[in-house]
Design a protein around this motif. Structure first.
Motif, PDB file in Angstrom:
ATOM      1  N   GLY A 246      -2.265   6.224  -5.449  1.00  0.00           N
ATOM      2  CA  GLY A 246      -3.305   5.409  -5.324  1.00  0.00           C
ATOM      3  C   GLY A 246      -2.753   5.154  -4.416  1.00  0.00           C
ATOM      4  O   GLY A 246      -3.216   3.887  -3.115  1.00  0.00           O
ATOM      5  N   ALA A 247      -2.107   6.483  -2.993  1.00  0.00           N
ATOM      6  CA  ALA A 247      -2.051   5.912  -1.510  1.00  0.00           C
ATOM      7  C   ALA A 247      -3.708   5.804  -0.564  1.00  0.00           C
ATOM      8  O   ALA A 247      -4.477   6.365  -1.293  1.00  0.00           O
ATOM      9  CB  ALA A 247      -1.537   7.206  -0.966  1.00  0.00           C
TER      10      ALA A 247
ATOM     11  N   LEU B 233       5.556  -1.109   3.215  1.00  0.00           N
ATOM     12  CA  LEU B 233       4.438   0.352   2.257  1.00  0.00           C
ATOM     13  C   LEU B 233       5.448   0.583   1.568  1.00  0.00           C
ATOM     14  O   LEU B 233       6.614   0.603   1.160  1.00  0.00           O
ATOM     15  CB  LEU B 233       3.735   0.844   3.824  1.00  0.00           C
ATOM     16  CG  LEU B 233       2.905   0.296   3.997  1.00  0.00           C
ATOM     17  CD1 LEU B 233       2.534   1.714   5.494  1.00  0.00           C
ATOM     18  CD2 LEU B 233       1.907  -0.448   4.182  1.00  0.00           C
ATOM     19  N   VAL B 234       4.972   1.559   0.602  1.00  0.00           N
ATOM     20  CA  VAL B 234       5.666   1.889   0.003  1.00  0.00           C
ATOM     21  C   VAL B 234       5.371   4.025   0.158  1.00  0.00           C
ATOM     22  O   VAL B 234       3.910   4.243   0.368  1.00  0.00           O
ATOM     23  CB  VAL B 234       4.933   1.784  -1.504  1.00  0.00           C
ATOM     24  CG1 VAL B 234       5.809   3.077  -2.705  1.00  0.00           C
ATOM     25  CG2 VAL B 234       5.321   0.403  -2.299  1.00  0.00           C
ATOM     26  N   THR B 235       6.177   4.076   0.938  1.00  0.00           N
ATOM     27  CA  THR B 235       6.757   6.035   1.510  1.00  0.00           C
ATOM     28  C   THR B 235       6.123   7.163   0.139  1.00  0.00           C
ATOM     29  O   THR B 235       6.472   6.848  -1.390  1.00  0.00           O
ATOM     30  CB  THR B 235       7.427   6.091   2.083  1.00  0.00           C
ATOM     31  OG1 THR B 235       8.537   5.572   1.331  1.00  0.00           O
ATOM     32  CG2 THR B 235       7.074   5.375   3.254  1.00  0.00           C
ATOM     33  N   VAL B 236       5.274   8.187   0.005  1.00  0.00           N
ATOM     34  CA  VAL B 236       5.159   8.235  -1.586  1.00  0.00           C
ATOM     35  C   VAL B 236       5.353  10.405  -0.382  1.00  0.00           C
ATOM     36  O   VAL B 236       3.933  10.493   0.016  1.00  0.00           O
ATOM     37  CB  VAL B 236       3.603   8.605  -1.948  1.00  0.00           C
ATOM     38  CG1 VAL B 236       3.758   9.417  -3.011  1.00  0.00           C
ATOM     39  CG2 VAL B 236       3.359   7.202  -2.409  1.00  0.00           C
ATOM     40  N   PRO B 237       6.269  10.926  -0.931  1.00  0.00           N
ATOM     41  CA  PRO B 237       6.419  12.119  -0.415  1.00  0.00           C
ATOM     42  C   PRO B 237       5.797  13.324  -0.903  1.00  0.00           C
ATOM     43  O   PRO B 237       5.735  13.327  -2.547  1.00  0.00           O
ATOM     44  CB  PRO B 237       7.479  12.186  -0.275  1.00  0.00           C
ATOM     45  CG  PRO B 237       8.786  11.196  -0.927  1.00  0.00           C
ATOM     46  CD  PRO B 237       7.665  10.161  -1.265  1.00  0.00           C
TER      47      PRO B 237
ATOM     48  N   TRP C 216      -3.169  15.079  -7.463  1.00  0.00           N
ATOM     49  CA  TRP C 216      -2.715  14.428  -8.277  1.00  0.00           C
ATOM     50  C   TRP C 216      -1.717  13.521  -8.126  1.00  0.00           C
ATOM     51  O   TRP C 216      -1.268  12.276  -7.819  1.00  0.00           O
ATOM     52  CB  TRP C 216      -1.671  15.743  -9.090  1.00  0.00           C
ATOM     53  CG  TRP C 216      -0.915  15.050  -9.784  1.00  0.00           C
ATOM     54  CD1 TRP C 216       0.403  14.517 -10.139  1.00  0.00           C
ATOM     55  CD2 TRP C 216      -1.219  13.966 -11.392  1.00  0.00           C
ATOM     56  NE1 TRP C 216       0.893  13.579 -11.460  1.00  0.00           N
ATOM     57  CE2 TRP C 216       0.020  13.519 -12.004  1.00  0.00           C
ATOM     58  CE3 TRP C 216      -2.427  13.560 -12.336  1.00  0.00           C
ATOM     59  CZ2 TRP C 216      -0.381  12.119 -12.835  1.00  0.00           C
ATOM     60  CZ3 TRP C 216      -2.489  12.844 -12.824  1.00  0.00           C
ATOM     61  CH2 TRP C 216      -1.513  12.314 -13.619  1.00  0.00           C
ATOM     62  N   ILE C 217      -0.898  13.703  -7.018  1.00  0.00           N
ATOM     63  CA  ILE C 217       0.265  13.161  -6.448  1.00  0.00           C
ATOM     64  C   ILE C 217      -0.854  11.402  -5.444  1.00  0.00           C
ATOM     65  O   ILE C 217      -0.018  10.293  -5.659  1.00  0.00           O
ATOM     66  CB  ILE C 217       1.312  13.499  -5.323  1.00  0.00           C
ATOM     67  CG1 ILE C 217       1.950  14.098  -6.257  1.00  0.00           C
ATOM     68  CG2 ILE C 217       2.060  12.672  -4.802  1.00  0.00           C
ATOM     69  CD1 ILE C 217       3.604  14.868  -5.590  1.00  0.00           C
ATOM     70  N   ILE C 218      -1.669  12.317  -4.897  1.00  0.00           N
ATOM     71  CA  ILE C 218      -2.112  10.847  -4.232  1.00  0.00           C
ATOM     72  C   ILE C 218      -3.005  10.040  -4.895  1.00  0.00           C
ATOM     73  O   ILE C 218      -3.273   8.902  -4.625  1.00  0.00           O
ATOM     74  CB  ILE C 218      -3.781  11.421  -3.323  1.00  0.00           C
ATOM     75  CG1 ILE C 218      -2.055  12.029  -1.807  1.00  0.00           C
ATOM     76  CG2 ILE C 218      -4.370  10.497  -2.623  1.00  0.00           C
ATOM     77  CD1 ILE C 218      -2.945  13.004  -1.148  1.00  0.00           C
TER      78      ILE C 218
ATOM     79  N   ASP D  20       0.761  -0.901   0.239  1.00  0.00           N
ATOM     80  CA  ASP D  20       0.019   0.131  -0.141  1.00  0.00           C
ATOM     81  C   ASP D  20       1.364   0.957  -0.226  1.00  0.00           C
ATOM     82  O   ASP D  20       2.231   0.906   0.862  1.00  0.00           O
ATOM     83  CB  ASP D  20      -1.351  -0.284   1.533  1.00  0.00           C
ATOM     84  CG  ASP D  20      -2.603  -0.895   1.386  1.00  0.00           C
ATOM     85  OD1 ASP D  20      -2.381  -1.016   0.080  1.00  0.00           O
ATOM     86  OD2 ASP D  20      -2.857  -0.780   2.026  1.00  0.00           O
ATOM     87  N   ARG D  21       0.199   2.464  -0.112  1.00  0.00           N
ATOM     88  CA  ARG D  21       1.180   3.780  -0.373  1.00  0.00           C
ATOM     89  C   ARG D  21       0.605   4.742   0.433  1.00  0.00           C
ATOM     90  O   ARG D  21      -0.377   4.672   0.351  1.00  0.00           O
ATOM     91  CB  ARG D  21       0.599   4.590  -2.446  1.00  0.00           C
ATOM     92  CG  ARG D  21       2.221   4.082  -2.948  1.00  0.00           C
ATOM     93  CD  ARG D  21       1.343   2.483  -3.350  1.00  0.00           C
ATOM     94  NE  ARG D  21       0.137   2.844  -4.450  1.00  0.00           N
ATOM     95  CZ  ARG D  21      -0.248   1.016  -4.697  1.00  0.00           C
ATOM     96  NH1 ARG D  21      -0.058   0.271  -4.325  1.00  0.00           N
ATOM     97  NH2 ARG D  21      -1.561   1.700  -5.371  1.00  0.00           N
TER      98      ARG D  21
END
Length: 628
Positions: free
Chosen positions: A142-143, A120-124, A136-138, A96-97
């Motif tokens: 698919g966070a 998890l996969v982190t998304v800054p 847009w990033i979220i 999951d992001r």
């Protein structure tokens, strides 16, 4: 005592392997100093540290009273474990992001490693991002969860929840979100986290870092745990004295660059990997940052050139206020000469040594004091530093390692080799990296640190192939890389002259009065420039010229001010041929800012947007008689 601190001597770097074509170096490779582990992930780092050195200080936190308190390896691993259990208890599944939108804080790093420990996969997300940018990033990543720093950021994300139906969680650091996550996971056994860690491999995705987007929507760079290991392990081995020891003081750094940028993130991971004490400074406002530097007293820093320019210009302005501008300028010239001698490997003569002894307590020690007093190394990246500033800081007793890389390469791909610096270049390939110059001058990169592709695009860069960077560069006879410009930024005048604007812009931006500069001239008869004014530098100029009350719309036409800027332009023009020189410029009343859409979060120019917004001013530069 400061005088007793001396840089530890690094080991000599591995020699590069060069390939020449018709007598010109076209490719350089440097063998790896460290391989990628066969198993494990970044989520293992806190637990490995706790097992190997449980009492060693690996981080420091600033308390409400301003005091910095150490966090040991065992304490950090326990916190990571507790937060990771909370993430699992809240229903986040492996892969999951998890998005993180915050300034550079301890909580950011804690949640990053907890996310990795939980699989998890982190998304800054940049803390300065607009609602649409964050959305847009979220959306694209698919966070399913997002952590923010404060209420203002929470409102930004909350306002977009209607467009984010799969965003199940929104947590806020300032209201105790991490403590609640710890509480939520108390009932879970530690083995749940350890099982997820055991399932991660170096090939698994660690993070999606979205490019700043100088044009179009940002793209998510897929970086694996193996990409980070290849990057940081080789950097730590190469820059041994930076990451491992500086005299009797344990190595430490205060991180103030955004963790949402690959440069800051790479160093944060490298510090935890090498057990270098890491502190976080959330504000880069001058007074707050200087206070944090004075309290933390790091032994090395990573910085973008803007910060080093700011420190230099502030010191020069202070000297001018004290009536010592001429003395400072002489000290700066001496420092540059000392730096050039050091780079050439030649000892300074008796006269230079005497000048250094004179100016060290008057100028150089004050520069070092502004950075905390113990800094002996600076890792500079993000954009070219320029040989003048690099030589100045070297001569002032701070060794500069300049690097070059992309988000797609997990940070640095080249770096100044220890004991073998060369001003004006970005060094040799990082160990384990290859650099090639294409027929059209484009820089191509290869190595285990090159990313796995862009998220949701199907575009990848298989290991062993070459990544086109979009940058133009050249390799000298010894394998040093020089970046001369951007392929898409290349200006072609109506006379057919190709001009790379970076050198002119970098030189001008180092002037105390210049905030930003954009060189123009595509399909025009000559080169010109849009120049914005640096607020602090302009305030100082107003005070010195007794023009405090003059409005900005009059100042940009002030003959004295324009004459000062013209002298800076004339100096910059010495770098290039007559056909490439800036013939005219205009001073703008406003600044290029991220909020106005003119800069990316990493302070790169959005040239198309600026050209559109200042089309009238650009047209005016090509009307009437040409200056110069």
């Amino acid at each position: 005592m400061e005088a007793e601190l001396r840089p530890a001597r690094p080991v000599a770097p591995v020699e590069p392997v060069k390939t020449t074509v018709d007598g010109v170096v076209r490719e350089v490779r440097v063998p790896a100093l460290a391989g990628v582990p066969e198993r494990g992930s970044l989520g293992d780092i806190p637990f490995d540290n706790a097992r190997q050195a449980p009492g060693e200080a690996v981080l420091a936190r600033k308390g409400r009273d301003g005091t910095w308190r150490d966090v040991t390896a065992a304490q950090f691993a326990a916190e990571v474990l507790a937060v990771a259990k909370g993430l699992i208890a809240e229903g986040l599944r492996e892969g999951d992001r998890l998005a993180i939108m915050a300034r550079t804080t301890y909580e950011w790093t804690l949640l990053d490693f907890a996310g990795w420990a939980a699989g998890l996969v982190t998304v800054p997300i940049y803390p300065t991002s607009s609602a649409l940018q964050a959305r847009w990033i979220i959306q694209d990543s698919g966070a399913v969860a997002c952590a923010v720093e404060d209420t203002a950021q929470a409102r930004i994300i909350s306002a977009e929840r209607a467009h984010l139906p799969w965003l199940a969680h929104l947590w806020e650091f300032d209201t105790g979100a991490l403590a609640r996550l710890v509480k939520a996971g108390e009932h879970l056994p530690d083995a749940v986290v350890h099982a997820r860690r055991a399932a991660r491999t170096p090939e698994a995705v660690a993070t999606l870092i979205y490019t700043s987007g100088t044009t179009g929507q940002p793209k998510g760079c897929v970086l694996t745990h193996g990409n980070f290991f290849a990057e940081v392990d080789n950097a730590v081995e190469l820059l041994h004295p930076v990451f491992k020891s500086v005299s009797e003081d344990p190595a430490s750094t205060l991180l103030f660059l955004p963790l949402s940028h690959v440069f800051g993130r790479m160093v944060a991971v490298g510090c935890l990997r090498a057990r270098v004490k890491l502190g976080h400074a959330p504000s880069i406002a001058t007074e707050e940052l200087l206070a944090d530097l004075a309290g933390f007293r790091p032994t090395f820093l990573l910085a973008i050139p803007y910060v080093l320019e700011k420190v230099y210009n502030t010191a020069r302005a202070t000297a001018e206020k004290m009536g010592r501008a001429a003395s400072f300028d002489r000290a700066a010239r001496i420092a540059r000469r000392l730096g050039e001698k050091a780079v050439e490997g030649r000892a300074p003569g008796l006269g230079l040594r005497a000048a250094r002894a004179l100016y060290d307590p008057l100028v150089y020690r004050r520069i070092r004091a502004a950075l905390g007093g113990r800094v002996r190394y600076v890792l500079s990246g993000g954009s070219p530093l320029g040989s003048r500033l690099a030589a100045f800081y070297t001569g002032a007793g701070i060794e500069v390692f300049e690097g070059y890389g992309l988000t797609e390469t997990t940070g640095a791909s080249t770096v100044t080799p220890p004991l073998r610096p060369r001003l004006g270049t970005v060094g040799w390939p990082l160990p384990g990296t290859a650099v090639r110059i294409a027929d059209d001058g484009e820089v191509l990169l290869g190595g285990r640190h090159v990313f796995a592709g862009y998220w949701n695009s199907g575009q990848g860069v298989p290991y062993g192939s070459w990544l086109p960077t979009g940058d133009i560069g050249e390799l000298d006879a010894d394998g040093y890389l020089t970046i001369t410009g951007r392929k898409k930024d290349l200006i072609i005048t109506s006379g057919g002259k190709n001009v790379a604007p970076a050198a002119l812009e970098d030189w001008l931006r180092a002037h105390p009065l210049v905030g930003q500069c954009m060189v123009v001239g595509d399909n025009r008869p000559y080169i010109a420039a849009l120049i914005t004014l640096e607020p602090d530098g302009l305030l100082h100029w107003r005070q010195m010229h007794k023009k405090i009350g003059v409005p900005i719309y009059e100042l940009v036409r002030d003959e004295e001010l324009r004459a000062d800027i013209q002298r800076a332009v004339d100096e910059a023009n010495r770098l290039v041929s007559r056909a490439e020189s800036i013939r005219r410029f205009t001073l703008l009343q406003g600044d290029f800012t991220e909020a106005r859409g003119h800069l990316t979060p990493s302070l790169k120019l959005k040239r198309g947007v600026i050209a559109r917004d200042y089309a009238r001013e650009i047209d005016e530069l090509y009307r009437g008689p040409r200056e110069g």
